[in-house]
Scaffold this active site. Structure first.
Site, PDB file in Angstrom:
ATOM      1  N   LYS A   1       1.142  -0.849   0.040  1.00  0.00           N
ATOM      2  CA  LYS A   1      -0.249  -0.468   0.051  1.00  0.00           C
ATOM      3  C   LYS A   1       0.632   1.496   0.169  1.00  0.00           C
ATOM      4  O   LYS A   1       2.221   1.073   0.392  1.00  0.00           O
ATOM      5  CB  LYS A   1      -1.116   0.272   1.698  1.00  0.00           C
ATOM      6  CG  LYS A   1      -0.241  -0.370   2.509  1.00  0.00           C
ATOM      7  CD  LYS A   1       0.294   1.662   3.133  1.00  0.00           C
ATOM      8  CE  LYS A   1       1.112   1.307   4.388  1.00  0.00           C
ATOM      9  NZ  LYS A   1       1.866   2.111   4.755  1.00  0.00           N
TER      10      LYS A   1
ATOM     11  N   PRO B   1       9.355  -4.475   0.034  1.00  0.00           N
ATOM     12  CA  PRO B   1      11.012  -3.885   0.601  1.00  0.00           C
ATOM     13  C   PRO B   1      10.311  -3.625   2.315  1.00  0.00           C
ATOM     14  O   PRO B   1       9.148  -3.385   2.731  1.00  0.00           O
ATOM     15  CB  PRO B   1      11.265  -2.767   0.397  1.00  0.00           C
ATOM     16  CG  PRO B   1      10.956  -2.013  -1.443  1.00  0.00           C
ATOM     17  CD  PRO B   1       9.703  -3.589  -0.899  1.00  0.00           C
TER      18      PRO B   1
ATOM     19  N   ALA C   1      10.103  -3.049   6.033  1.00  0.00           N
ATOM     20  CA  ALA C   1      10.057  -1.782   7.407  1.00  0.00           C
ATOM     21  C   ALA C   1      11.066  -0.249   6.456  1.00  0.00           C
ATOM     22  O   ALA C   1      11.449   0.531   6.206  1.00  0.00           O
ATOM     23  CB  ALA C   1      11.384  -1.641   7.817  1.00  0.00           C
TER      24      ALA C   1
ATOM     25  N   GLY D   1       7.473   1.356   4.463  1.00  0.00           N
ATOM     26  CA  GLY D   1       6.329   2.713   4.074  1.00  0.00           C
ATOM     27  C   GLY D   1       5.545   1.619   3.482  1.00  0.00           C
ATOM     28  O   GLY D   1       4.537   2.785   3.489  1.00  0.00           O
TER      29      GLY D   1
ATOM     30  N   GLY E   1       4.342  -3.479   4.425  1.00  0.00           N
ATOM     31  CA  GLY E   1       4.136  -5.394   3.430  1.00  0.00           C
ATOM     32  C   GLY E   1       3.644  -6.442   4.902  1.00  0.00           C
ATOM     33  O   GLY E   1       2.981  -7.498   4.619  1.00  0.00           O
ATOM     34  N   GLY E   2       4.332  -6.268   6.015  1.00  0.00           N
ATOM     35  CA  GLY E   2       3.529  -7.083   7.203  1.00  0.00           C
ATOM     36  C   GLY E   2       2.534  -7.540   7.251  1.00  0.00           C
ATOM     37  O   GLY E   2       1.536  -8.425   7.680  1.00  0.00           O
ATOM     38  N   SER E   3       2.267  -5.923   6.988  1.00  0.00           N
ATOM     39  CA  SER E   3       0.572  -5.778   7.789  1.00  0.00           C
ATOM     40  C   SER E   3      -0.472  -6.754   6.667  1.00  0.00           C
ATOM     41  O   SER E   3      -1.083  -7.213   6.763  1.00  0.00           O
ATOM     42  CB  SER E   3       0.036  -4.269   7.765  1.00  0.00           C
ATOM     43  OG  SER E   3       0.252  -3.336   8.432  1.00  0.00           O
ATOM     44  N   SER E   4       0.056  -6.388   5.240  1.00  0.00           N
ATOM     45  CA  SER E   4      -0.758  -6.717   4.094  1.00  0.00           C
ATOM     46  C   SER E   4      -0.394  -8.405   4.133  1.00  0.00           C
ATOM     47  O   SER E   4      -1.542  -9.701   3.301  1.00  0.00           O
ATOM     48  CB  SER E   4      -0.508  -6.197   3.403  1.00  0.00           C
ATOM     49  OG  SER E   4      -0.576  -6.704   1.816  1.00  0.00           O
TER      50      SER E   4
ATOM     51  N   ASP F   1      -2.523  -1.786  10.293  1.00  0.00           N
ATOM     52  CA  ASP F   1      -2.998  -0.788   9.451  1.00  0.00           C
ATOM     53  C   ASP F   1      -3.521  -2.558   8.614  1.00  0.00           C
ATOM     54  O   ASP F   1      -3.939  -2.970   7.427  1.00  0.00           O
ATOM     55  CB  ASP F   1      -1.286  -0.928   8.231  1.00  0.00           C
ATOM     56  CG  ASP F   1      -1.315   0.573   8.698  1.00  0.00           C
ATOM     57  OD1 ASP F   1      -1.731   1.178   8.574  1.00  0.00           O
ATOM     58  OD2 ASP F   1      -0.275   0.999   7.851  1.00  0.00           O
TER      59      ASP F   1
END
Ligand code: ATP
Length: 286
Positions: free
Chosen positions: A8, A92, A94, A96, A99-102, A134
């Site tokens: 995002k 990538p 950390a 912004g 990625g982790g949330s998605s 997020d």
């Protein structure tokens, strides 16, 4: 089963207050873009969660948001079988780009479907917010206004068609540190999030570009001047508008012309300012 977890960007990001529990109140417009991680998810007979990810810096244990998402749903529904997930990262971390949330949102969808748990999207959102603010947006996808700590979502029409160059400098930005620094800032320029939502509703790309704004950018850019340098580079290469996404350090540039976006990406790559450069477009789900 295979799931894509999309990155995002924040077309705008405002911080409007701080709650007594330490969470920041935000108002932001989120947009998914065509860059994704892939989760390959299979059921196993051995109970538990097996997570495989070869990306340096991304943990494969209970610190991974994918692991937490699986664990939460499987415990709640007392799932007896196990699950094996191969996570292929392209987003990538950390950076912004959420990625982790998605990944966590994709894991919620995957486990829900694989074990026929029957959760609605709203129920997945309510659980996802326990993993990260997020995550509910990532469960819904598309274009949305996110308020509260990020969990109060209003779906918006798809953003007008365009091409979005993502350029991520070699700077790791821990989100918590940026928010703490923002707390000690005395003057903050707030973006006009409502005007941007209206521009999206009108299908007005120029209006979206005029209202790009992120209160976190000056905070992150103070320690990482490369952010401003990349924005200038994208501007010179013909971007309609540029901004830092989330807490950084990825910068994006919006282009109406695809060939110009590709040339701009090449210029940024050759300039050596960014570690990763992608040419994407808004991912249209709604
Ligand atoms: P945001 O835009 O929400 O601030 P981000 O891009 O800053 O997100 P993530 O990509 O979510 O951050 O990664 C932040 C940290 O979370 C990583 O450094 C990593 O240690 C940890 N992490 C946990 N799970 C994951 C995951 N599935 N993918 C990437 N990082 C993960």
């Amino acid at each position: 089963m295979e799931k894509r977890a999309y990155a995002k960007i924040n077309l705008s990001l405002d911080v409007t207050g701080k709650r007594s529990d330490g969470y920041h109140e935000v108002r932001m417009i989120m947009q998914m873009v065509s860059l994704w991680d892939t989760l390959r998810v299979t059921e196993t007979d051995t109970p538990g969660i097996e997570l495989i990810c070869r990306e340096p810096g991304v943990p494969c244990d209970s610190r991974n948001l994918v692991w937490q998402a699986c664990d939460m749903l499987m415990k709640e529904k007392k799932v007896q079988q196990g699950v094996r997930i191969v996570l292929e990262k392209r987003i990538p971390h950390a950076a912004g780009l959420g990625g982790g949330s998605s990944d966590a949102a994709a894991a919620l969808h995957a486990v829900n479907e694989l074990f026929h748990l029957g959760f609605s999207d709203d129920e997945l959102c309510a659980r996802g917010v326990r993993i990260g603010a997020d995550v509910p947006y990532c469960v819904m996808g598309g274009t949305a206004l996110a308020e509260g700590i990020g969990e109060k979502l209003t779906a918006l029409p798809a953003m007008p068609p365009c091409h979005i160059v993502l350029a991520r400098p070699d700077v790791d930005v821990p989100t918590g540190v940026v928010y703490r620094k923002l707390d000690s800032c005395t003057s903050v320029v707030h973006p006009d999030v409502d005007a941007q939502a209206d521009a999206i509703r009108r299908g007005d790309l120029a209006g979206v570009v005029r209202t790009l704004g992120n209160v976190l950018e000056p905070v992150t850019a103070a320690d990482a001047p490369v952010i401003t340098a990349i924005r200038r580079g994208l501007d010179r290469a013909g971007a309609e508008g540029t901004l830092m996404s989330g807490s950084g350090a990825t910068v994006f540039g919006i282009f109406s012309d695809e060939a110009q976006a590709a040339r701009a990406a090449e210029t940024v790559r050759e300039g050596g300012m960014a570690k990763d450069v992608f040419v994407t477009c808004p991912d249209v789900l709604n």
